[in-house]
Every structure is written in C-alpha cells, then in structure tokens.
Design a protein around this motif. Structure first.
Motif, mmCIF file in Angstrom:
data_model
loop_
_atom_site.group_PDB
_atom_site.id
_atom_site.type_symbol
_atom_site.label_atom_id
_atom_site.label_comp_id
_atom_site.label_asym_id
_atom_site.label_seq_id
_atom_site.Cartn_x
_atom_site.Cartn_y
_atom_site.Cartn_z
ATOM 1 N N GLU A 25 5.419 4.070 19.497
ATOM 2 C CA GLU A 25 4.274 4.538 18.713
ATOM 3 C C GLU A 25 4.661 4.726 17.257
ATOM 4 N N ASN A 26 5.847 5.290 17.017
ATOM 5 C CA ASN A 26 6.289 5.505 15.651
ATOM 6 C C ASN A 26 6.526 4.185 14.929
ATOM 7 N N GLN A 27 7.047 3.202 15.629
ATOM 8 C CA GLN A 27 7.240 1.883 15.027
ATOM 9 C C GLN A 27 5.895 1.271 14.634
ATOM 10 N N LEU A 28 4.873 1.471 15.466
ATOM 11 C CA LEU A 28 3.541 0.971 15.141
ATOM 12 C C LEU A 28 2.998 1.657 13.882
ATOM 13 N N ILE A 29 3.276 2.955 13.734
ATOM 14 C CA ILE A 29 2.837 3.692 12.547
ATOM 15 C C ILE A 29 3.505 3.130 11.299
ATOM 16 N N HIS A 30 4.804 2.847 11.377
ATOM 17 C CA HIS A 30 5.506 2.276 10.220
ATOM 18 C C HIS A 30 5.015 0.865 9.911
ATOM 19 N N ASN A 31 4.712 0.090 10.929
ATOM 20 C CA ASN A 31 4.152 -1.245 10.708
ATOM 21 C C ASN A 31 2.793 -1.157 10.026
ATOM 22 N N LEU A 32 1.975 -0.189 10.484
ATOM 23 C CA LEU A 32 0.656 0.005 9.880
ATOM 24 C C LEU A 32 0.795 0.410 8.416
ATOM 25 N N ALA A 33 1.733 1.316 8.121
ATOM 26 C CA ALA A 33 1.947 1.734 6.738
ATOM 27 C C ALA A 33 2.344 0.542 5.865
ATOM 28 N N ALA A 34 3.228 -0.303 6.391
ATOM 29 C CA ALA A 34 3.654 -1.484 5.634
ATOM 30 C C ALA A 34 2.482 -2.421 5.361
ATOM 31 N N SER A 35 1.611 -2.587 6.355
ATOM 32 C CA SER A 35 0.445 -3.457 6.179
ATOM 33 C C SER A 35 -0.543 -2.871 5.172
ATOM 34 N N LEU A 36 -0.748 -1.551 5.229
ATOM 35 C CA LEU A 36 -1.703 -0.916 4.316
ATOM 36 C C LEU A 36 -1.219 -0.952 2.870
ATOM 37 N N LYS A 37 0.087 -0.985 2.672
ATOM 38 C CA LYS A 37 0.614 -1.066 1.306
ATOM 39 C C LYS A 37 0.169 -2.345 0.607
ATOM 40 N N GLN A 38 -0.173 -3.352 1.397
ATOM 41 C CA GLN A 38 -0.612 -4.636 0.832
ATOM 42 C C GLN A 38 -2.106 -4.643 0.499
ATOM 43 N N GLN A 39 -2.821 -3.583 0.914
ATOM 44 C CA GLN A 39 -4.275 -3.541 0.726
ATOM 45 C C GLN A 39 -4.621 -2.727 -0.520
ATOM 46 N N SER A 40 -4.301 -3.266 -1.694
ATOM 47 C CA SER A 40 -4.462 -2.531 -2.945
ATOM 48 C C SER A 40 -5.920 -2.186 -3.246
#
Length: 247
Positions: A25-40
């Motif tokens: 679950e924590n890995q999914l949260i970090h993946n989501l954070a990385a993806s959202l960083k691209q959504q300027s």
C-alpha cells in the motif's frame, strides 16, 4: 484502490487509504505521488507521503478543495499501478557500531528480549527494512518492521540530546537520527555516515528504499566517519532481489 479525500486546512487535503502499515500500500502511495508530480495543471504545490496517507498541498489561487478533490478522484481511479518487483527495489547498506557509547540502550533491549546483546545485533541485521516515509527531522527514516522479539517501546523519558547517526528502535519501527536531537527511541547503535548536509540535504536513501544494517567495529566506525565527512565514502547499494528476503 479504496480511498477517501478529506480537507486538513485551507490549502491542503489528505488522500486516506485503508488504515494499515503495509509495504505494498505504501509503495502505491509513493507511485501515486510520483505520478501527481507530473500533473502541473492541478495546482499542486507539494506532496507528503506517510504510512497510509498522501498529503496534498495546493495553491488556492489555482484551485480549491472541491475542484481538486474531483480531479484527484478521477485521476486515481484511472491510474494504472505497476507491480514493484524485488529486482527494481533498492537496498541501502547502513554500517552501525552497536552497544557501548554508541548504543546505550542495547543492554536494555537485550534484557527486554531475554537475549544477549550479540543476539539482538544479529536480529537487527538479519533483514532489510522498508522506508515508509521520511519525517520528524530532515532525513529521519521511519522503517520497519523489526522482529517482535526486540520491538521494545520508546523510552518513557526522552533524552535531551542524541548523537547524529544514532540508530534506534521504537516498537516495530527502526531508524536513524540524521542530526543531534532530543529523542525517545531505544538507541542500540550509531552509524558513522553523515546523513544530513545542509548544502546537500538529500540523504543517501529515500522513502521506498530498504535499509540493511551491517555491524562494524569501533575502528571501522572511525575510519568510515572520517571518509564520510570528507565525502570519500561510497554508500553501498544493491537490489532487494540480491538479499535473502525482506520483511
């Protein structure tokens, strides 16, 4: 992926996932954070992952809670998660001198566990620990989980000052104090690595990595500390697939 979005202020919200401490679950949260960083275009200013939450700070001049919540719900539901394999996960080796002046609580932890100090050291070093998030101090890694046998609770009375590099246990968690600081964890050792440098604040590990502690001697400690301060020590890293296993 089950989640809910709740406001935590005028400029921030929490994406809350099932309340559990779980590596996947924590890995999914970090993946989501990385993806959202691209959504300027979403107006996001900062993202702060934790055990089961992702805090999103946003620019109120560009968006608000209601608008961003709708956009996040759509984005998360459409997000395709990639399985994180052991071959893609990084392990960072942390040398530690245990006991004595370096680990004043090692004897207490051994007594708590009904083990010898050497057995406590062996247990602490037997497996890598997943870094769920960084917080409290710059570079302070909340990692877990230590074996139940040595999962001693925090000190009832925190110490006023711990040496930089102090390695401790607090229940099932383990981690290092990057700078001299007050603290209530059970200190079993100290790493000679320079974990925080204000001119280069990123530590040699990040959330989503694994930490593998390695016991060293006092002589090793002095040698590595001098090399680390001089910027000449190369921290050893490898892939999780190269270890015997992970908790």
């Amino acid at each position: 992926m089950k989640f809910k979005i709740v406001p935590i202020g005028e400029q921030a919200l929490n994406i809350v996932f099932p309340e559990k401490i779980d590596v996947r679950e924590n890995q999914l949260i970090h993946n989501l954070a990385a993806s959202l960083k691209q959504q300027s275009h979403l107006g996001i200013v900062d993202l702060i992952p934790a055990y089961h939450t992702l805090t999103v700070n946003f620019d109120v001049g560009l968006t608000d809670f209601e608008q961003l919540s709708r956009q996040l719900e759509t984005f998360i539901q459409a997000e395709k998660t990639t399985e994180i394999t052991a071959a893609s996960q990084r392990v960072v080796e942390i040398p530690v001198c245990y006991g004595g002046q370096y680990g004043p609580d090692l004897t207490a932890v051994a007594k708590f566990a009904e083990l010898t100090p050497q057995q406590v050291i062996a247990l602490h070093c037997q497996q890598p620990y997943y870094v769920y998030f960084l917080g409290f101090l710059p570079g302070f890694a909340y990692a877990g989980f230590v074996p139940d046998k040595i999962a001693m609770p925090r000190l009832q009375q925190p110490r006023l000052k711990l040496a930089a590099g102090s390695v401790g246990i607090a229940g099932k968690q383990t981690g290092m104090y990057p700078v001299a600081s007050p603290g209530g964890w059970q200190i079993i050792g100290q790493t000679p690595l320079k974990l925080y440098d204000p001119t280069n604040p990123l530590p040699p590990y990040h959330a989503g990595d694994w930490l593998q502690f390695k016991a060293i001697t006092a002589a090793d400690f002095d040698q590595i500390q001098q090399a680390s301060i001089a910027g000449k020590y190369q921290v050893k890293t490898y892939r999780l697939s190269e270890t015997k296993g992970a908790n």
